[in-house]
Every structure is written in C-alpha cells, then in structure tokens.
Design an enzyme around this catalytic site. Structure first.
Site, short mmCIF file in Angstrom:
data_model
loop_
_atom_site.label_atom_id
_atom_site.label_comp_id
_atom_site.label_asym_id
_atom_site.label_seq_id
_atom_site.Cartn_x
_atom_site.Cartn_y
_atom_site.Cartn_z
CB CYS A 136 -0.93 -0.01 1.21
SG CYS A 136 -1.93 1.48 1.33
CB CYS A 139 -0.62 2.57 4.00
SG CYS A 139 -2.08 1.89 3.22
CG ASP A 140 3.14 1.27 4.48
OD1 ASP A 140 2.67 1.81 5.49
OD2 ASP A 140 2.93 0.09 4.16
#
Ligand code: FAD
Ligand code: NAP
Length: 313
Positions: A136, A139-140
């Site tokens: 992701c 997200c990261d």
C-alpha cells in the site's frame, strides 16, 4: 453477554458495492445493517486520486468513500464497525457472528467483502512485511522520503503506486515479469515519461535482502525470466502490486465459486447458489474490478434482495 441484532438485510462490507447496496436497500425501507469490516471504505481508501468515478474528474479515494458512507447513513442504514468471523447460511434466518460478540440474524445477506492484496509468497517478503515491504503506497510511501523504491507488477495498481511513490522517492524501479503492462494507456504514458521511474522488464523478484537489527530492507534480488541472470537493486522500500484476490473466507466452503475463488452469481443478477444470499463487487467480479462496476452490482444486489424478500412475504 452477547448482543443479538435482527435485520431484513445484512450487508457485509463497506466498499462501493456495500455502500451502494445500503443506499438502495434503505430507500426501499428495508432498514439494512451494514458491517464495515477491517477496512472501512474498502480498497479505495488505500489510494489517492480516483479519476474515473463519474461526476468527479478527480476525487481522493478516502474522501469518496466517506461520502458514500454518509450517503448510506443519511438514507437510513445502520453502519456498524465490526468484522464478521462466521456466517451460517444453512439456517433461516441466516446468522453471522462478529468479532465484537454481536450475533446478527438476517432474512437476506449481501456479500460485498471485495478483495485483498496478493503477495509473492517469498519467505523474505514475509520477514520484511511492515519493515520495508508493503502492498500500500498510500499507507507507507511517506516512510521512504529521498530513498530508492522497487515496485513489482504491471497492472493499474503497480503503475499508480509507482507514480505516487515518486512524490517521496529519489528513484522508483518498476519490476515486471513481461515487457508489456496491463495498466491503462494513460497511466502507462505518465509512467514512461516520468524522469524518476525506471522499468525493468522480464524480471521477477526472488528475494528481499535486508538487515536484522534493526529489521529493514537494503536491496532486492531479481531474476531475468529468460536469461536467468540475477541482479541486485539497492532500495529501502518494496511495494508488491501484483493484484488482488477475492475475500471469500466466509463463504468459500458453502457457496459455488469460479475463476479461482470468485463467488459465482447467476447471469445478469447477484443471486448466489443459496437463495437469499447475494454477492456484489470484486468478490464476484474477476473481469472489471472497478469502483463503478462494484457500485452497480451493489445496486443490483439490493434490488435482488428486495425482490427476494417480497416473494417470501
Ligand atoms: P472493497 O472495496 O474491496 O471493500 C471490501 C469491504 O469488505 C471492506 O470494507 C472490508 O472491510 C469488508 N470486509 C471484508 N471482509 C469482511 C468481513 N469478514 N466482515 C465485514 N466486512 C468485511 N477502481 C476504480 O474504479 N478506479 C480507481 O482509480 C481505482 N483505484 C484503485 C487503487 C488501488 C490501490 C486499488 C487496490 C484498487 C483500485 N480500484 C480502482 C479498484 C476498486 O477499489 C475496487 O474495484 C472496489 O473498491 C471494489 O469494491 P467492493 O465494494 O467490491 O470491495
Ligand atoms: P491486475 O490488473 O490483476 O495486475 C496484476 C499485475 O501483477 C499483472 O501485471 C501481473 O503480471 C502481475 N503479477 C501477478 N502475479 C504476479 C507474480 N506472482 N509475480 C510477478 N508479477 C505478478 O491487478 P491490479 O493492478 O491490482 O488491478 C486490479 C483491478 O483493480 C483491475 O481491474 C484494475 O483495473 C483495477 N484498478 C483500477 C485502477 C484505475 O482505474 N485507475 C487502479 C487500480 C486498480 P501479468 O501482466 O504478466 O499477468
């Protein structure tokens, strides 16, 4: 003491399919309950710009899903933050158990549990998950400011992730097992033009290399699928973007499946092999897998469920 809830329609999943089913079922005065699952809002909450949702030339995925949630709520859906861990479709009313301890009884069930990211299945990938290996970018990606990153895959997700990661990374290498991408042409054009992105064709990732203390990625080893030649690419982040598998855990033993685990529905409807159980979205769709098609199937599922309930009466 466990709480018991009863509803005419239980909707499992809070992606575009689930929320659209909720809007339609609410407007049919069926007072549905929707259980959101571990990822409220579904897959679109893991992306940034969505450019193909009709009516919005650009909308942030998480914003769109908040709007859908609000829409379902205002129409009368009860939205519950719970995860269904057991579903009994042998009995009527159907019974579902949530992690919260709540037991849900429903006359009809709409399954909209979508899909989840696939992994390569390498031991080293598992070892560094959360420590340099991710599925992701939204997200990261932020953790890799100024670093080099490798993205694996050749579909829309891989190309979008690679492009998004250029916001943080000094360089992104896209590793793909063929020399042709599945991604839409418009995304490919952006990828090929981007000065920070390099493509590595005919290669597959065979190992993630890193340090143990502290745990972290330092490089990946890739293998040329035609020559067998091994290459090491220095990087701090590895994003696996090789597709998604249907989230069929609750029903894989009881419903008919096809095409590798997608819930089978009757042609032109959302009816599954059990009357009263309907499936919509990525859980049942191995071809299109889009937000708009999922929403369309959510609408169909609510209408199919409404008809089923009317016939029961
Ligand atoms: P999902 O969105 O997968 O939602 C599934 C829901 O089920 C989740 O809320 C989850 O919490 C819930 N759930 C799962 N198991 C349980 C359980 N046991 N109990 C309760 N709830 C459960 N499509 C586009 O059209 N345009 C795009 O730009 C686009 N970009 C994308 C970018 C990325 C990174 C990804 C991964 C996908 C993208 N897609 C895009 C595809 C799109 O997101 C999906 O087609 C769509 O989200 C599928 O909707 P869905 O409702 O079927 O399921
Ligand atoms: P996908 O379209 O299934 O693509 C998966 C990619 O990963 C393919 O290029 C595949 O290679 C590669 N791959 C699969 N298994 C592999 C393995 N074991 N090792 C190495 N490579 C592997 O998946 P996706 O990109 O996640 O897209 C899923 C769905 O969501 C699609 O329908 C897509 O259109 C949709 N989506 C849409 C958007 C958008 O509209 N903007 C954005 C994201 C996703 P091959 O090509 O060789 O098979």
């Amino acid at each position: 003491m466990s709480v018991t809830r009863q509803t005419k329609i239980l909707i499992i999943g809070s992606g575009p399919a689930g929320y659209t089913a909720a809007v339609y079922a609410s407007r049919a005065m069926l007072e549905p309950i929707l259980v959101q699952g571990i990822e409220p809002g579904g897959q679109l909450t893991t992306t940034t710009e969505v450019e193909n949702w009709p009516g919005d030339s650009e909308v942030q995925g998480p914003d769109l899903m908040l709007r859908m949630e609000a829409h379902a709520k205002v129409m009368g859906t009860e939205i519950i933050g719970d995860i269904i861990n057991e579903l009994n479709l042998d009995q009527r009313p159907f019974m579902a158990k949530g992690d919260s301890g709540t037991v849900y009884y429903a006359d009809a069930v709409i399954l909209a549990t979508g899909a989840r990211a696939k992994w390569l299945g390498l031991p080293s990938e598992e070892k560094f998950k959360g420590f340099g290996v991710s599925a992701c970018a939204t997200c990261d990606g932020f953790f890799y400011r100024g670093q080099e990153i490798v993205v694996v895959g050749g579909g829309n997700t891989a190309v979008e992730e690679a492009l998004f990661l250029t916001n943080f990374a000094s360089k992104v290498t896209l590793v793909h097992r063929r020399d042709e991408l599945r991604a839409e042409k418009i995304l490919q054009d952006r990828l090929f033009k981007h000065p920070k992105i390099e493509t590595m064709w005919f290669n597959e990732l065979v190992e993630v290399i890193g340090a143990d203390a502290p745990l972290g990625v330092e490089a990946v080893k890739v293998k040329n699928v035609t020559s067998g030649e091994m290459t090491e690419i220095v990087c701090k982040g590895v994003f696996i973007a090789i597709g998604h598998a249907p989230e069929n855990e609750l029903v894989k033993e009881v419903l008919e499946m096809h095409n590798g685990g997608y819930v089978k529905v009757q042609l032109g409807s959302t009816r599954t092999s059990i009357p009263g159980v309907f499936a919509a979205g990525d859980l049942t769709d191995h071809i299109y897998r889009q937000a708009v098609t999922s929403a369309g199937m959510g609408c169909m599922a609510a209408l199919d469920a409404e008809k089923f309930l009317a016939e029961q009466e």
